[in-house]
Design a protein around this motif. Sequence first.
Motif, PDB file in Angstrom:
ATOM      1  N   LEU A  22      19.293  -2.777  -0.093  1.00 53.28           N
ATOM      2  CA  LEU A  22      20.390  -1.868   0.248  1.00 53.28           C
ATOM      3  C   LEU A  22      20.470  -1.657   1.755  1.00 53.28           C
ATOM      4  O   LEU A  22      21.561  -1.678   2.338  1.00 53.28           O
ATOM      5  CB  LEU A  22      20.219  -0.530  -0.464  1.00 53.28           C
ATOM      6  N   TYR A  23      19.335  -1.473   2.381  1.00 50.26           N
ATOM      7  CA  TYR A  23      19.298  -1.246   3.823  1.00 50.26           C
ATOM      8  C   TYR A  23      19.822  -2.466   4.587  1.00 50.26           C
ATOM      9  O   TYR A  23      20.630  -2.329   5.509  1.00 50.26           O
ATOM     10  CB  TYR A  23      17.865  -0.919   4.257  1.00 50.26           C
ATOM     11  N   LYS A  24      19.384  -3.652   4.188  1.00 48.50           N
ATOM     12  CA  LYS A  24      19.777  -4.882   4.887  1.00 48.50           C
ATOM     13  C   LYS A  24      21.260  -5.205   4.718  1.00 48.50           C
ATOM     14  O   LYS A  24      21.845  -5.882   5.559  1.00 48.50           O
ATOM     15  CB  LYS A  24      18.936  -6.060   4.406  1.00 48.50           C
ATOM     16  N   THR A  25      21.853  -4.742   3.619  1.00 50.10           N
ATOM     17  CA  THR A  25      23.268  -5.021   3.383  1.00 50.10           C
ATOM     18  C   THR A  25      24.160  -3.892   3.899  1.00 50.10           C
ATOM     19  O   THR A  25      25.338  -3.831   3.561  1.00 50.10           O
ATOM     20  CB  THR A  25      23.553  -5.248   1.884  1.00 50.10           C
ATOM     21  N   ALA A  26      23.600  -3.020   4.703  1.00 49.27           N
ATOM     22  CA  ALA A  26      24.330  -1.908   5.304  1.00 49.27           C
ATOM     23  C   ALA A  26      24.917  -0.971   4.255  1.00 49.27           C
ATOM     24  O   ALA A  26      25.977  -0.390   4.449  1.00 49.27           O
ATOM     25  CB  ALA A  26      25.409  -2.419   6.256  1.00 49.27           C
ATOM     26  N   LEU A  67      12.173   8.840   5.290  1.00 48.44           N
ATOM     27  CA  LEU A  67      12.349   9.593   6.529  1.00 48.44           C
ATOM     28  C   LEU A  67      12.765   8.666   7.671  1.00 48.44           C
ATOM     29  O   LEU A  67      13.675   8.996   8.441  1.00 48.44           O
ATOM     30  CB  LEU A  67      11.059  10.337   6.887  1.00 48.44           C
ATOM     31  N   CYS A  68      12.141   7.509   7.764  1.00 44.65           N
ATOM     32  CA  CYS A  68      12.486   6.547   8.825  1.00 44.65           C
ATOM     33  C   CYS A  68      13.915   6.021   8.672  1.00 44.65           C
ATOM     34  O   CYS A  68      14.616   5.813   9.666  1.00 44.65           O
ATOM     35  CB  CYS A  68      11.490   5.395   8.840  1.00 44.65           C
ATOM     36  N   ILE A  69      14.348   5.831   7.432  1.00 42.83           N
ATOM     37  CA  ILE A  69      15.742   5.397   7.206  1.00 42.83           C
ATOM     38  C   ILE A  69      16.694   6.488   7.677  1.00 42.83           C
ATOM     39  O   ILE A  69      17.674   6.212   8.372  1.00 42.83           O
ATOM     40  CB  ILE A  69      15.978   5.057   5.724  1.00 42.83           C
ATOM     41  N   LEU A  70      16.413   7.710   7.294  1.00 48.33           N
ATOM     42  CA  LEU A  70      17.301   8.819   7.654  1.00 48.33           C
ATOM     43  C   LEU A  70      17.304   9.083   9.158  1.00 48.33           C
ATOM     44  O   LEU A  70      18.310   9.506   9.710  1.00 48.33           O
ATOM     45  CB  LEU A  70      16.917  10.077   6.879  1.00 48.33           C
ATOM     46  N   GLU A  71      16.171   8.831   9.814  1.00 42.41           N
ATOM     47  CA  GLU A  71      16.098   9.012  11.266  1.00 42.41           C
ATOM     48  C   GLU A  71      16.583   7.788  12.023  1.00 42.41           C
ATOM     49  O   GLU A  71      16.618   7.790  13.249  1.00 42.41           O
ATOM     50  CB  GLU A  71      14.659   9.334  11.680  1.00 42.41           C
ATOM     51  N   ASP A  72      16.928   6.731  11.284  1.00 41.87           N
ATOM     52  CA  ASP A  72      17.447   5.492  11.862  1.00 41.87           C
ATOM     53  C   ASP A  72      16.464   4.869  12.856  1.00 41.87           C
ATOM     54  O   ASP A  72      16.839   4.464  13.959  1.00 41.87           O
ATOM     55  CB  ASP A  72      18.808   5.735  12.519  1.00 41.87           C
ATOM     56  N   PHE A 100      10.809   0.092   7.325  1.00 42.40           N
ATOM     57  CA  PHE A 100       9.973  -0.401   6.233  1.00 42.40           C
ATOM     58  C   PHE A 100       8.582  -0.826   6.704  1.00 42.40           C
ATOM     59  O   PHE A 100       7.870  -1.526   5.995  1.00 42.40           O
ATOM     60  CB  PHE A 100      10.683  -1.553   5.506  1.00 42.40           C
ATOM     61  N   ALA A 101       8.170  -0.379   7.879  1.00 41.02           N
ATOM     62  CA  ALA A 101       6.848  -0.737   8.410  1.00 41.02           C
ATOM     63  C   ALA A 101       5.735  -0.229   7.494  1.00 41.02           C
ATOM     64  O   ALA A 101       4.765  -0.959   7.236  1.00 41.02           O
ATOM     65  CB  ALA A 101       6.675  -0.196   9.819  1.00 41.02           C
ATOM     66  N   ALA A 102       5.845   0.975   7.003  1.00 37.40           N
ATOM     67  CA  ALA A 102       4.807   1.527   6.118  1.00 37.40           C
ATOM     68  C   ALA A 102       4.690   0.693   4.843  1.00 37.40           C
ATOM     69  O   ALA A 102       3.584   0.418   4.375  1.00 37.40           O
ATOM     70  CB  ALA A 102       5.109   2.981   5.777  1.00 37.40           C
ATOM     71  N   PHE A 103       5.815   0.278   4.295  1.00 33.31           N
ATOM     72  CA  PHE A 103       5.792  -0.536   3.084  1.00 33.31           C
ATOM     73  C   PHE A 103       5.245  -1.931   3.370  1.00 33.31           C
ATOM     74  O   PHE A 103       4.453  -2.474   2.600  1.00 33.31           O
ATOM     75  CB  PHE A 103       7.189  -0.634   2.470  1.00 33.31           C
ATOM     76  N   ALA A 104       5.623  -2.494   4.494  1.00 33.79           N
ATOM     77  CA  ALA A 104       5.192  -3.853   4.828  1.00 33.79           C
ATOM     78  C   ALA A 104       3.678  -3.962   4.973  1.00 33.79           C
ATOM     79  O   ALA A 104       3.104  -5.018   4.710  1.00 33.79           O
ATOM     80  CB  ALA A 104       5.875  -4.320   6.112  1.00 33.79           C
TER      81      ALA A 104
END
Length: 134
Positions: free
Chosen positions: A52-56, A102-107, A112-116
Amino acid sequence: MTTEQARAMISMHAGTTENFFDGYCYALRYGFPDLQSIQQRFDEMMFCLQTLYKTAYPIHTDRALLSELQEMVYSSILYCNRQCSDARIVGVFAEVLSETLLCILEDTENPFAAFAHYKENYDDILLPQKTTGI
């Protein structure tokens, strides 16, 4: 995976669709056979969020999506509070999902660093403990 498929999978993992019994929240509420099973569900949900993030996809404005993601965090916390087996592992999943959201919302630059890196960063929790005969 298409945006529509990713969005539907997140709903399934949150337990808001008819096939909810295959989802992350259902497994936390009613049990899962092994660590691999719950980790697979978590990873699948996070890959959908990445899609979802990558497809804007407008994650910031999709209130239903944000609610579903919050339900997954909440279900993880409830699981940990019940002090079930594997609570520390599910706690890692809650932490990674919370940080990513939180990182997505803060842009931030790489949300996705934590997930990676969670498998390496939390290997002391995720990997079965080896016992010695000492």
